[in-house]
Design a protein around this motif. Structure first.
Motif, PDB file in Angstrom:
ATOM      1  N   LEU A   1       0.826  -1.211   0.000  1.00  0.00           N
ATOM      2  CA  LEU A   1       0.000   0.000   0.000  1.00  0.00           C
ATOM      3  C   LEU A   1       0.858   1.257   0.000  1.00  0.00           C
ATOM      4  O   LEU A   1       0.522   2.257  -0.652  1.00  0.00           O
ATOM      5  CB  LEU A   1      -0.932  -0.013   1.211  1.00  0.00           C
ATOM      6  CG  LEU A   1      -2.013  -1.104   1.203  1.00  0.00           C
ATOM      7  CD1 LEU A   1      -2.787  -1.102   2.516  1.00  0.00           C
ATOM      8  CD2 LEU A   1      -2.970  -0.911   0.033  1.00  0.00           C
ATOM      9  N   ALA A   2       1.980   1.217   0.714  1.00  0.00           N
ATOM     10  CA  ALA A   2       2.876   2.376   0.753  1.00  0.00           C
ATOM     11  C   ALA A   2       3.440   2.668  -0.635  1.00  0.00           C
ATOM     12  O   ALA A   2       3.608   3.829  -1.027  1.00  0.00           O
ATOM     13  CB  ALA A   2       4.003   2.127   1.746  1.00  0.00           C
ATOM     14  N   ALA A   3       3.732   1.608  -1.400  1.00  0.00           N
ATOM     15  CA  ALA A   3       4.245   1.785  -2.761  1.00  0.00           C
ATOM     16  C   ALA A   3       3.207   2.446  -3.660  1.00  0.00           C
ATOM     17  O   ALA A   3       3.552   3.064  -4.674  1.00  0.00           O
ATOM     18  CB  ALA A   3       4.658   0.434  -3.336  1.00  0.00           C
ATOM     19  N   GLU A   4       1.928   2.323  -3.280  1.00  0.00           N
ATOM     20  CA  GLU A   4       0.841   2.949  -4.041  1.00  0.00           C
ATOM     21  C   GLU A   4       0.492   4.335  -3.496  1.00  0.00           C
ATOM     22  O   GLU A   4      -0.432   4.984  -3.981  1.00  0.00           O
ATOM     23  CB  GLU A   4      -0.412   2.064  -3.983  1.00  0.00           C
ATOM     24  CG  GLU A   4      -0.221   0.670  -4.575  1.00  0.00           C
ATOM     25  CD  GLU A   4      -1.409  -0.228  -4.296  1.00  0.00           C
ATOM     26  OE1 GLU A   4      -2.403   0.257  -3.700  1.00  0.00           O
ATOM     27  OE2 GLU A   4      -1.350  -1.417  -4.658  1.00  0.00           O
ATOM     28  N   GLY A   5       1.229   4.753  -2.458  1.00  0.00           N
ATOM     29  CA  GLY A   5       0.963   6.052  -1.863  1.00  0.00           C
ATOM     30  C   GLY A   5      -0.084   6.045  -0.777  1.00  0.00           C
ATOM     31  O   GLY A   5      -0.531   7.107  -0.333  1.00  0.00           O
ATOM     32  N   ARG A   6      -0.483   4.840  -0.335  1.00  0.00           N
ATOM     33  CA  ARG A   6      -1.485   4.722   0.737  1.00  0.00           C
ATOM     34  C   ARG A   6      -0.771   4.296   2.023  1.00  0.00           C
ATOM     35  O   ARG A   6      -0.302   3.161   2.137  1.00  0.00           O
ATOM     36  CB  ARG A   6      -2.547   3.680   0.373  1.00  0.00           C
ATOM     37  CG  ARG A   6      -3.426   4.071  -0.798  1.00  0.00           C
ATOM     38  CD  ARG A   6      -4.354   2.936  -1.187  1.00  0.00           C
ATOM     39  NE  ARG A   6      -5.175   2.500  -0.065  1.00  0.00           N
ATOM     40  CZ  ARG A   6      -6.361   3.023   0.250  1.00  0.00           C
ATOM     41  NH1 ARG A   6      -6.863   3.998  -0.488  1.00  0.00           N
ATOM     42  NH2 ARG A   6      -7.044   2.571   1.274  1.00  0.00           N
ATOM     43  N   VAL A   7      -0.674   5.223   2.965  1.00  0.00           N
ATOM     44  CA  VAL A   7       0.017   4.945   4.216  1.00  0.00           C
ATOM     45  C   VAL A   7      -0.944   4.323   5.216  1.00  0.00           C
ATOM     46  O   VAL A   7      -2.021   4.871   5.482  1.00  0.00           O
ATOM     47  CB  VAL A   7       0.631   6.229   4.806  1.00  0.00           C
ATOM     48  CG1 VAL A   7       1.302   5.930   6.138  1.00  0.00           C
ATOM     49  CG2 VAL A   7       1.627   6.831   3.822  1.00  0.00           C
ATOM     50  N   THR A   8      -0.592   3.163   5.740  1.00  0.00           N
ATOM     51  CA  THR A   8      -1.389   2.505   6.778  1.00  0.00           C
ATOM     52  C   THR A   8      -0.494   2.223   7.972  1.00  0.00           C
ATOM     53  O   THR A   8       0.712   2.003   7.816  1.00  0.00           O
ATOM     54  CB  THR A   8      -1.994   1.187   6.261  1.00  0.00           C
ATOM     55  OG1 THR A   8      -0.946   0.378   5.702  1.00  0.00           O
ATOM     56  CG2 THR A   8      -3.039   1.446   5.194  1.00  0.00           C
ATOM     57  N   ASP A   9      -1.080   2.235   9.147  1.00  0.00           N
ATOM     58  CA  ASP A   9      -0.299   2.089  10.375  1.00  0.00           C
ATOM     59  C   ASP A   9      -0.160   0.636  10.801  1.00  0.00           C
ATOM     60  O   ASP A   9      -1.077  -0.166  10.622  1.00  0.00           O
ATOM     61  CB  ASP A   9      -0.962   2.861  11.518  1.00  0.00           C
ATOM     62  CG  ASP A   9      -0.891   4.364  11.313  1.00  0.00           C
ATOM     63  OD1 ASP A   9       0.031   4.821  10.606  1.00  0.00           O
ATOM     64  OD2 ASP A   9      -1.751   5.076  11.862  1.00  0.00           O
ATOM     65  N   SER A  10       0.978   0.321  11.378  1.00  0.00           N
ATOM     66  CA  SER A  10       1.132  -0.925  12.120  1.00  0.00           C
ATOM     67  C   SER A  10       0.484  -0.718  13.483  1.00  0.00           C
ATOM     68  O   SER A  10       0.111   0.406  13.844  1.00  0.00           O
ATOM     69  CB  SER A  10       2.611  -1.265  12.288  1.00  0.00           C
ATOM     70  OG  SER A  10       3.245  -0.270  13.088  1.00  0.00           O
ATOM     71  N   VAL A  11       0.362  -1.775  14.256  1.00  0.00           N
ATOM     72  CA  VAL A  11      -0.241  -1.634  15.584  1.00  0.00           C
ATOM     73  C   VAL A  11       0.586  -0.716  16.483  1.00  0.00           C
ATOM     74  O   VAL A  11       0.025   0.187  17.130  1.00  0.00           O
ATOM     75  CB  VAL A  11      -0.456  -3.020  16.240  1.00  0.00           C
ATOM     76  CG1 VAL A  11      -0.975  -2.864  17.675  1.00  0.00           C
ATOM     77  CG2 VAL A  11      -1.448  -3.842  15.417  1.00  0.00           C
TER      78      VAL A  11
END
Length: 298
Positions: free
Chosen positions: A87-97
């Motif tokens: 997702l980060a490579a697509e520009g979508r930042v998501t959080d780890s726990v």
């Protein structure tokens, strides 16, 4: 002799002004020592998905959580490092726990309910959720909501809900085959456990897994034993992601649909994650309600 003028009135005025300044500042100083007001929030934790069509499950679940707990901030975290990197490579930042927990703490949250969207309490749940959350300091109270299946009562409820939801969708004589992820973790036992509950209710309802037990070979053998010539394939997962679209419903020779077709069993895939369906969201929300209620406990 000329007398020296007295300065006492000026000194008295200065002392009075200083006293007034200090009096006005006292409320501000006292506020720093006052205990911070409790702030509760919800953290929803899933394995994650990089399939755009599968994100509907999370969108629907997010809306359901916010509707059930209005006024409580809701954050998300994904336990899969691979998914977050994609997702980060697509520009979508998501959080780890850990990152999500730090952000919530920085936002002033003192009491936190963490809800798992995993199907079973396996490695992702224990190692990447429970272990991390219980070793993270700073919150006054943290309560963890269990995965979809954690108790005998959960498995019975899931069996009932699976049959009530997908039973009406199948044709006469069509078997129901639910595909779970499977794991080498001891929690894989939940899949055979669910199979037992399903068998008590419907002899043409089967559970198989991609990476655990029972596997596809067992499913094929059982379908042949029961004389089933067709089957409805359903992902036993919160999202209809890569496993559902490729391992289950793909056109490759080793997909479940293709393998069953090769055995003379016509397979009809359903590409819906369980979290897209209100009856299953209700089961997860029941666990979350227990967690939120636990925030009031000392």
């Amino acid at each position: 002799m000329r007398s020296v003028p007295r300065r006492r009135p000026a000194l008295s005025g200065l002392l009075l002004a200083l006293f007034m300044v200090l009096a006005m500042a006292l409320p501000a100083f006292s506020g720093h020592s006052a205990p911070a007001k409790d702030k509760s929030a919800i953290l929803v934790v899933a394995f994650g998905t990089s399939v755009p069509e599968a994100r509907k499950s999370f969108d629907d679940m997010d809306a359901a959580v916010r509707e059930a707990f209005p006024g409580m901030p809701v954050q998300w975290a994904f336990t899969s490092n691979i998914i977050r990197e994609k997702l980060a490579a697509e520009g979508r930042v998501t959080d780890s726990v850990p990152v999500a927990l730090a952000k919530l703490l920085d936002a002033g949250v003192t009491r936190l309910a963490v809800q798992s969207l995993h199907a079973i309490p396996g490695e992702e749940f224990h190692e990447k959720l429970v272990h991390v959350v219980t070793n993270f300091d700073g919150f006054k109270k943290v309560a963890i909501g269990q995965p979809l299946m954690s108790t005998d009562a959960d498995m019975a409820a899931v069996a009932d809900t699976l049959l009530a939801t997908f039973g009406p969708q199948r044709a006469e004589g069509e078997a129901l085959v639910f595909m779970g992820h499977g794991t080498h973790h001891p929690a894989n036992i939940y899949y055979p456990g669910l199979q037992w509950y399903l068998e008590q209710r419907d002899p043409l309802a089967l559970v198989g897994t991609v990476e655990g037990t029972p596997g596809l070979e067992w499913v094929v053998a059982k379908l042949k034993e029961k004389g089933a010539a067709k089957a409805l394939l359903v992902p036993l997962m919160s999202v209809a992601g890569d496993h559902a679209r490729n391992d289950m419903a793909g056109d490759e020779d080793d997909s479940w649909k293709s393998v069953l077709a090769g055995e003379g069993i016509a397979a009809r895939p359903v590409l819906q994650g369980l979290a897209e369906l209100a009856p299953f969201r209700a089961l997860w929300l029941n666990h979350l309600r227990q967690a939120v209620a636990g925030l009031d406990e000392n």
